[in-house]
Write a protein that holds these residues in place. Sequence first.
Motif, PDB file in Angstrom:
ATOM      1  N   LYS A  81      20.415  11.280   2.745  1.00 26.97           N
ATOM      2  CA  LYS A  81      19.172  10.679   3.183  1.00 26.97           C
ATOM      3  C   LYS A  81      18.118  10.724   2.097  1.00 26.97           C
ATOM      4  N   GLY A  82      17.284   9.675   2.092  1.00 26.33           N
ATOM      5  CA  GLY A  82      16.100   9.659   1.263  1.00 26.33           C
ATOM      6  C   GLY A  82      14.890  10.063   2.080  1.00 26.33           C
ATOM      7  N   ASP A  83      13.763   9.440   1.797  1.00 28.98           N
ATOM      8  CA  ASP A  83      12.518   9.805   2.464  1.00 28.98           C
ATOM      9  C   ASP A  83      12.338   9.172   3.839  1.00 28.98           C
ATOM     10  N   VAL A  84      12.916   7.991   4.041  1.00 29.56           N
ATOM     11  CA  VAL A  84      12.686   7.258   5.288  1.00 29.56           C
ATOM     12  C   VAL A  84      13.996   6.743   5.875  1.00 29.56           C
ATOM     13  N   GLY A 139       0.780  -1.228   0.000  1.00 26.50           N
ATOM     14  CA  GLY A 139       0.000   0.000   0.000  1.00 26.50           C
ATOM     15  C   GLY A 139       0.812   1.280   0.000  1.00 26.50           C
ATOM     16  N   LEU A 140       2.122   1.169   0.191  1.00 27.46           N
ATOM     17  CA  LEU A 140       2.976   2.361   0.251  1.00 27.46           C
ATOM     18  C   LEU A 140       3.947   2.447  -0.910  1.00 27.46           C
ATOM     19  N   GLY A 141       4.086   1.405  -1.672  1.00 24.86           N
ATOM     20  CA  GLY A 141       5.041   1.415  -2.769  1.00 24.86           C
ATOM     21  C   GLY A 141       6.472   1.362  -2.277  1.00 24.86           C
ATOM     22  N   LEU A 142       7.398   1.671  -3.139  1.00 28.59           N
ATOM     23  CA  LEU A 142       8.810   1.727  -2.777  1.00 28.59           C
ATOM     24  C   LEU A 142       9.147   3.134  -2.309  1.00 28.59           C
ATOM     25  N   ARG A 143       9.880   3.214  -1.218  1.00 30.31           N
ATOM     26  CA  ARG A 143      10.317   4.505  -0.680  1.00 30.31           C
ATOM     27  C   ARG A 143      11.820   4.477  -0.481  1.00 30.31           C
ATOM     28  N   GLN A 144      12.469   5.575  -0.828  1.00 31.33           N
ATOM     29  CA  GLN A 144      13.924   5.613  -0.763  1.00 31.33           C
ATOM     30  C   GLN A 144      14.405   5.820   0.678  1.00 31.33           C
ATOM     31  N   ILE A 145      15.433   5.051   1.062  1.00 28.64           N
ATOM     32  CA  ILE A 145      16.000   5.143   2.407  1.00 28.64           C
ATOM     33  C   ILE A 145      17.236   6.043   2.398  1.00 28.64           C
ATOM     34  N   TYR A 146      18.210   5.688   1.595  1.00 37.18           N
ATOM     35  CA  TYR A 146      19.448   6.444   1.433  1.00 37.18           C
ATOM     36  C   TYR A 146      19.907   6.296  -0.018  1.00 37.18           C
ATOM     37  N   TYR A 147      20.764   7.224  -0.430  1.00 40.59           N
ATOM     38  CA  TYR A 147      21.399   7.091  -1.726  1.00 40.59           C
ATOM     39  C   TYR A 147      22.849   7.589  -1.642  1.00 40.59           C
ATOM     40  N   THR A 171      10.057   8.265  -7.424  1.00 40.97           N
ATOM     41  CA  THR A 171       8.809   8.177  -6.675  1.00 40.97           C
ATOM     42  C   THR A 171       7.936   7.156  -7.379  1.00 40.97           C
ATOM     43  N   PHE A 172       7.570   6.096  -6.652  1.00 42.56           N
ATOM     44  CA  PHE A 172       6.870   4.962  -7.245  1.00 42.56           C
ATOM     45  C   PHE A 172       5.373   5.015  -6.988  1.00 42.56           C
ATOM     46  N   GLY A 173       4.626   4.491  -7.961  1.00 44.19           N
ATOM     47  CA  GLY A 173       3.241   4.143  -7.719  1.00 44.19           C
ATOM     48  C   GLY A 173       3.192   2.800  -7.011  1.00 44.19           C
ATOM     49  N   THR A 184      10.350  -4.389   9.432  1.00 49.87           N
ATOM     50  CA  THR A 184       9.999  -5.568   8.647  1.00 49.87           C
ATOM     51  C   THR A 184       9.508  -5.097   7.288  1.00 49.87           C
ATOM     52  N   SER A 185      10.183  -5.549   6.229  1.00 45.08           N
ATOM     53  CA  SER A 185       9.880  -5.020   4.913  1.00 45.08           C
ATOM     54  C   SER A 185      10.668  -5.796   3.862  1.00 45.08           C
ATOM     55  N   LEU A 186      10.414  -5.442   2.596  1.00 45.16           N
ATOM     56  CA  LEU A 186      11.195  -5.949   1.465  1.00 45.16           C
ATOM     57  C   LEU A 186      12.118  -4.827   1.014  1.00 45.16           C
ATOM     58  N   TYR A 187      13.413  -5.113   0.997  1.00 39.97           N
ATOM     59  CA  TYR A 187      14.406  -4.082   0.715  1.00 39.97           C
ATOM     60  C   TYR A 187      15.050  -4.320  -0.652  1.00 39.97           C
ATOM     61  N   PHE A 188      15.212  -3.219  -1.395  1.00 42.08           N
ATOM     62  CA  PHE A 188      15.842  -3.286  -2.710  1.00 42.08           C
ATOM     63  C   PHE A 188      17.001  -2.301  -2.793  1.00 42.08           C
ATOM     64  N   CYS A 189      18.076  -2.771  -3.383  1.00 42.63           N
ATOM     65  CA  CYS A 189      19.204  -1.929  -3.730  1.00 42.63           C
ATOM     66  C   CYS A 189      19.123  -1.632  -5.224  1.00 42.63           C
ATOM     67  N   ALA A 190      19.520  -0.428  -5.628  1.00 45.46           N
ATOM     68  CA  ALA A 190      19.489  -0.051  -7.041  1.00 45.46           C
ATOM     69  C   ALA A 190      20.761   0.711  -7.391  1.00 45.46           C
TER      70      ALA A 190
END
Lengths: 114, 111
Positions: free
Chosen positions: A57-60, A40-48, B100-102, A86-92
């Motif tokens: 810092k990113g958004d969270v 329900g929240l989508g992907l949110r950036q943590i750090y870059y 920013t993702f949907g 608790t979440s699914l984490y992605f590196c890009a």
Amino acid sequence: EAQVTQNPRYLITVTGKKLTVTCSQNMNHEYMSWYRQDPGLGLRQIYYSMNVEVTDKGDVPEGYKVSRKEKRNFPLILESPSPNQTSLYFCASSFLGTRTDTQYFGPGTRLTVL
Amino acid sequence: KQEVTQIPAALSVPEGENLVLNCSFTDSAIYNLQWFRQDPGKGLTSLLLIQSSQREQTSGRLNASLDKSSGRSTLYIAASQPGDSATYLCAVNFGNEKLTFGTGTRLTIIP
């Protein structure tokens, strides 16, 4: 093969036990980032990181740390994990960043904090 | 607030049909828009990247369009196949160093 790798892929831990999720890319990319994905929240950036020794810092970012000592690696550190992490984490990664380049994502790390 | 919306959250169509996935965004001053495919256990795969100066991009059976003035993008999939079943994510760069993702559209192609 050009890729972004993450380890571990799955991790179950307990509150307060420090952990590190590794991210490595073999494409000589300067830009790397971490996202978390929640229903329900989508992907949110943590750090870059724009380059070695340059992180922001990113958004969270609360509750997370990162470091960029080498170009290919960008580990995500949880010093004192809590259940809300608790979440699914992605590196890009990409050559120059999100304003111009296609982003390449790792396979994800599913983290459960009990 | 800069937001990206994808409606519907889920879509089922019979194999062979053409289909359109929708993405809308709140700020027309974007740098680019990217469509991804997410398969369970395999992370995100980039499908198409449209820069702000472009109107569309094509790759095989996929065509993505961008209309900045209306804050919309569409992903057109021609002659759908069961292997196209996945979650499709739209992501926008609004000029900062992030996407920013949907929340995605879960597509099921019925054989």
